[in-house]
Design a protein around this motif. Structure first.
Motif, PDB file in Angstrom:
ATOM      1  N   MET A 190      51.904  36.394  45.422  1.00  0.00           N
ATOM      2  CA  MET A 190      52.103  36.207  46.871  1.00  0.00           C
ATOM      3  C   MET A 190      52.735  37.446  47.511  1.00  0.00           C
ATOM      4  N   ILE A 191      52.189  37.810  48.603  1.00  0.00           N
ATOM      5  CA  ILE A 191      52.779  38.934  49.321  1.00  0.00           C
ATOM      6  C   ILE A 191      53.937  38.424  50.179  1.00  0.00           C
ATOM      7  N   ASN A 192      55.048  39.121  50.106  1.00  0.00           N
ATOM      8  CA  ASN A 192      56.254  38.712  50.815  1.00  0.00           C
ATOM      9  C   ASN A 192      56.233  39.250  52.253  1.00  0.00           C
ATOM     10  N   PHE A 193      55.686  38.437  53.161  1.00  0.00           N
ATOM     11  CA  PHE A 193      55.539  38.923  54.539  1.00  0.00           C
ATOM     12  C   PHE A 193      56.880  39.033  55.255  1.00  0.00           C
ATOM     13  N   LYS A 194      57.846  38.244  54.795  1.00  0.00           N
ATOM     14  CA  LYS A 194      59.150  38.260  55.451  1.00  0.00           C
ATOM     15  C   LYS A 194      59.798  39.645  55.343  1.00  0.00           C
ATOM     16  N   ILE A 195      59.735  40.194  54.139  1.00  0.00           N
ATOM     17  CA  ILE A 195      60.360  41.511  53.955  1.00  0.00           C
ATOM     18  C   ILE A 195      59.597  42.573  54.749  1.00  0.00           C
ATOM     19  N   ILE A 196      58.283  42.374  54.860  1.00  0.00           N
ATOM     20  CA  ILE A 196      57.480  43.310  55.657  1.00  0.00           C
ATOM     21  C   ILE A 196      57.952  43.289  57.106  1.00  0.00           C
ATOM     22  N   PHE A 197      58.110  42.092  57.629  1.00  0.00           N
ATOM     23  CA  PHE A 197      58.545  41.994  59.026  1.00  0.00           C
ATOM     24  C   PHE A 197      59.968  42.513  59.213  1.00  0.00           C
ATOM     25  N   LYS A 198      60.807  42.311  58.205  1.00  0.00           N
ATOM     26  CA  LYS A 198      62.178  42.800  58.314  1.00  0.00           C
ATOM     27  C   LYS A 198      62.186  44.324  58.471  1.00  0.00           C
ATOM     28  N   VAL A 199      61.423  44.979  57.601  1.00  0.00           N
ATOM     29  CA  VAL A 199      61.386  46.444  57.664  1.00  0.00           C
ATOM     30  C   VAL A 199      60.797  46.896  59.000  1.00  0.00           C
ATOM     31  N   LEU A 200      59.694  46.258  59.398  1.00  0.00           N
ATOM     32  CA  LEU A 200      59.064  46.653  60.667  1.00  0.00           C
ATOM     33  C   LEU A 200      60.027  46.422  61.836  1.00  0.00           C
ATOM     34  N   GLY A 201      60.777  45.328  61.769  1.00  0.00           N
ATOM     35  CA  GLY A 201      61.755  45.044  62.817  1.00  0.00           C
ATOM     36  C   GLY A 201      62.793  46.154  62.918  1.00  0.00           C
ATOM     37  N   ILE A 210      61.380  45.516  47.944  1.00  0.00           N
ATOM     38  CA  ILE A 210      60.049  45.737  48.518  1.00  0.00           C
ATOM     39  C   ILE A 210      59.102  46.100  47.388  1.00  0.00           C
ATOM     40  N   GLY A 211      58.098  45.271  47.189  1.00  0.00           N
ATOM     41  CA  GLY A 211      57.145  45.530  46.118  1.00  0.00           C
ATOM     42  C   GLY A 211      56.097  46.555  46.535  1.00  0.00           C
ATOM     43  N   LYS A 212      55.218  46.852  45.586  1.00  0.00           N
ATOM     44  CA  LYS A 212      54.212  47.874  45.829  1.00  0.00           C
ATOM     45  C   LYS A 212      53.227  47.438  46.918  1.00  0.00           C
ATOM     46  N   ARG A 213      52.774  46.185  46.815  1.00  0.00           N
ATOM     47  CA  ARG A 213      51.790  45.740  47.794  1.00  0.00           C
ATOM     48  C   ARG A 213      52.391  45.633  49.194  1.00  0.00           C
ATOM     49  N   ILE A 228      51.298  47.641  52.857  1.00  0.00           N
ATOM     50  CA  ILE A 228      51.105  46.991  54.153  1.00  0.00           C
ATOM     51  C   ILE A 228      52.048  47.576  55.202  1.00  0.00           C
ATOM     52  N   ILE A 229      53.323  47.767  54.821  1.00  0.00           N
ATOM     53  CA  ILE A 229      54.291  48.335  55.767  1.00  0.00           C
ATOM     54  C   ILE A 229      53.828  49.707  56.242  1.00  0.00           C
ATOM     55  N   LEU A 254      53.292  54.909  45.239  1.00  0.00           N
ATOM     56  CA  LEU A 254      52.162  53.983  45.279  1.00  0.00           C
ATOM     57  C   LEU A 254      50.936  54.530  44.546  1.00  0.00           C
ATOM     58  N   GLY A 255      51.107  55.706  43.996  1.00  0.00           N
ATOM     59  CA  GLY A 255      49.987  56.288  43.253  1.00  0.00           C
ATOM     60  C   GLY A 255      48.940  56.919  44.134  1.00  0.00           C
ATOM     61  N   ILE A 256      49.236  57.078  45.410  1.00  0.00           N
ATOM     62  CA  ILE A 256      48.259  57.637  46.330  1.00  0.00           C
ATOM     63  C   ILE A 256      48.369  59.154  46.363  1.00  0.00           C
TER      64      ILE A 256
END
Lengths: 483, 483
Positions: free
Chosen positions: B1-12, B65-68, B72-73, B153-155
């Protein structure tokens, strides 16, 4: 040490072959009683004599042909053939400039089909026949080369995919190459005869039928008419040629399986499936776009013009029944993109080749999986088998080189004064062995106006494209010559 | 599962940052007492409030914050920033179309510099300042991303080459990223201040000096003048900007070594050496060709126009002091080729990047050696170390993707009605984050005339280019979302 003696021996023997075909053209000239008989017969003599002298000096050389000698032979033979093959045009006077004569001949042998002739119908039958024969021989040579010689040299990464190809053990090569060659040439000849009959049956005269069959099967694209296949308004003739262009772009070992009724092997071949998908998709897009064009009132015409032009460009044949450069920006870009695809591996088609495009796309897609699972070993699969990473690297390096050569070529042609569109068009049309390009070298024009330096440069590109880049480029690498 | 909460926290949290910089722009507006104060101050409030609300709902999320989530962030932040960042232009009314306002803003954040403004001088100072700030922030973000986040991220295959980059062990990332970021941002700010002073000293007014310094260091290319840097005829100003564009295209960790007087580390860096060689070679060719142009009577002018345009295009800045599209076919093709190079890895420059081009060329050259010695394992070396084959595959896949996106983009733009030259120009100018292209979007023109669909599409290309393709493309791969 490179054994030059064996190189000359092979080249000498090959000159006999060329001399024989020039002699055939002289006979055609005799039948028509035209002015080119002298030019053709004398060149035939010169060619055979040169072969004989070379052979006399080298006949005692009995050593095996090594890998490095093979690279040199495979590259030199096209140049030598073009040098001799251009002589009839000069002697007869129909192509007064030597640059032009060489360009027209190497464009023939490499099955490119880029022409400098402004009035093809003016040429006597013998020379027309010889011009078509250069392509037919070139196509024949290409099948042998791409299925037997190049894989042996490690070029093209095709080693894994061609069932009939001899392995890299030197002692086994000779007999199997011979066997393979025999079968493939039989198929090639059979297809040529079939197309000749079908065209003749459709109302094309016999001479033109033979010539068009020669240049179709070679994916060459030289026509006996200035207007190319557009001269023949018969839909039947256009569809027949479309079908044979399609065939010529297929791996010839598959045709062999087809004749043995082994259809399973054909459908299992991924390259073949994608070759069809690619042709169908581009035809579909092109015919939809074209049917929206107000010049097209019939959908059949939009479809026919699309499928003919799409198959002609993707197989790198270069025949034309319409001028895609007048179809608007979208179709122009679409056709330009098609110029980078090419036929199947082991066909007479040029270009990058469907197989390479496929491996490229597969590997690029898998790169995502590799990023997501960095510790997994994710291999490209082709025909259900895992492909060695070194072949992928080779394919990627090939495509990169192809693009570098294309870019450098465009820059050079622009340096000679061509506008950017014509520079790109002339470069890819030559490198991809297509014939017509875009801009000033589109299907309604030819290469006559290109400056001499450009003609020599484009001749070199044709050779590079035909020999899968590496074969030629390797000769320029210091590593090849030392040790 | 992707943790959308942490994504929004960082974006916030990041929205606070953006709100702060919009607030700064509002202060600039206040100083000048102009009409854009309301638009900027209200947007600043909206942005901070949105950040606050998002943070309030997500502040309890403490997981790592995971890799995936990082993918997204890193992709979303540019879109979110552009959505909020475009509001002032709309509210103020200076860019009435929302498409245009978004295009102008994302072109800023991605440091592309492609503009739709037909009269830049008409904009009030606050908006001009905000426009420059978008680029400065984008450049700053890019340094952090390319040196710290993407390698993790290996990019981009840059993991091996950037000394200061944290390794892939998750627990060590946070403190070291912070340390790295601090130092690099200090250097970035220092360079910006230095350029501001030098430009001001050269007679540019302070406001314009700050703005040009912002957009130079970001390799952004937004100017406060419609005529770009051509507005300033002073050779001093042009050379100063050339020098800082050059600096901005260098890996910022090298700048850090330079300030520590560790020059050895700089000269040992192969990418830096080739960056200089590439710039010098193109400048030389361009200035020779230009000095033969009858419009150029002074060699200094030919040299200055060449070095400025070459550095501007290769670093993907996009400032202009002259219009290379009027310099004839050869230079047009030459400049078009330069658009595919890009700055160094770890710089603010976009494009393919010198490092990738280098690895590509090295690998292609070694492919000959591999053909000649098929059983030897021949690895690419970079900075005297052997490069893992998987990095080479990644680099090759990147370049292939880059070309595929370029080709598909050109086709789409041609579909929208652009001619082939403009379609290619608009696509590479956006994908490479350059700004001006060739054809109808050359340095003397802008992107105003592009159809709306094209503007959205080009915005997407800018984002893809800025995020090294894979970061965005991976989000579209099914493999990313499953498991």
């Amino acid at each position: 040490m490179i054994n030059f003696k064996i190189i000359f021996k092979v080249l000498g023997l090959l000159l006999f072959l060329e001399g024989f075909f020039i002699f055939l053209s002289a006979i055609v000239s005799l039948i028509y009683g035209e002015s080119d008989f002298f030019a053709l017969s004398i060149t035939s003599l010169i060619t055979v004599a040169s072969g004989l002298v070379t052979w006399l000096f080298t006949r005692n050389e009995k050593s095996k042909i090594g890998k490095r000698e093979s690279y040199i032979i495979v590259s030199l033979v096209w140049i030598i053939f073009s040098l001799f093959g251009s002589i009839p045009f000069i002697i007869h006077g129909s192509i007064p400039s030597y640059t032009d004569a060489f360009f027209e001949t190497i464009s023939g042998f490499t099955t490119t089909g880029a022409s400098i002739l402004n009035n093809i119908e003016e040429l006597p039958h013998g020379l027309l026949f010889w011009r078509s024969i250069t392509q037919w021989l070139g196509g024949m040579g290409m099948i042998l080369m791409s299925l037997a010689i190049l894989p042996m040299l490690g070029i093209g990464g095709m080693q894994l995919f061609v069932a009939e190809v001899p392995g890299p053990t030197p002692d086994k090569i000779h007999p199997r190459v011979k066997e393979t060659a025999k079968r493939l040439w039989a198929i090639y000849t059979l297809f040529t005869i079939a197309e000749t009959i079908l065209l003749w049956f459709g109302g094309m005269d016999l001479f033109d039928s033979i010539n068009h069959a020669f240049t179709t099967m070679a994916t060459g694209g030289y026509s006996t008419k200035q207007a190319s296949v557009a001269f023949y308004t018969s839909p039947y003739i256009q569809y027949v040629i479309t079908f044979f262009m399609f065939l010529a772009g297929v791996n010839f070992t598959l045709a062999y399986f087809a004749l043995k009724l082994n259809y399973k092997k054909i459908w299992q071949n991924e390259e073949f499936r994608y070759y069809i998908i690619i042709l169908a998709s581009f035809t579909l897009i092109s015919s939809i776009a074209l049917s929206l064009n107000k010049d097209y009132t019939s959908y059949e015409k939009a479809f026919r013009d699309s499928i003919f032009q799409v198959v002609s460009i993707i197989t790198t044949t270069g025949f034309a029944t319409a001028d895609y450069t007048t179809w608007g920006a979208f179709l122009l870009v679409l056709y330009f993109i098609m110029m980078f695809i090419g036929g199947s591996a082991g066909s007479t088609g040029g270009g990058i080749k469907v197989m390479r495009i496929l491996l490229l796309l597969k590997n690029s897609y898998l790169e995502f999986k590799r990023l997501i699972h960095p510790h997994a070993i994710i291999l490209v699969r082709f025909n259900k088998r895992a492909v060695n990473q070194s072949i992928i690297t080779n394919v990627l390096a090939f495509i990169v080189f192809y693009i570098i050569v294309f870019v450098a070529g465009t820059l050079f042609m622009a340096f000679l004064g061509l506008d950017i569109e014509s520079a790109m068009g002339a470069t890819i049309a030559s490198l991809g062995n297509i014939g017509p390009g875009i801009g000033a070298v589109g299907p309604a024009n030819n290469f006559f106006q290109i400056p001499d330096a450009g003609k020599w440069f484009l001749s070199f590109l044709m050779l590079m494209g035909r020999l899968e880049l590496f074969t030629v480029l390797i000769l320029f690498s210091p590593a090849f010559w030392k040790k």
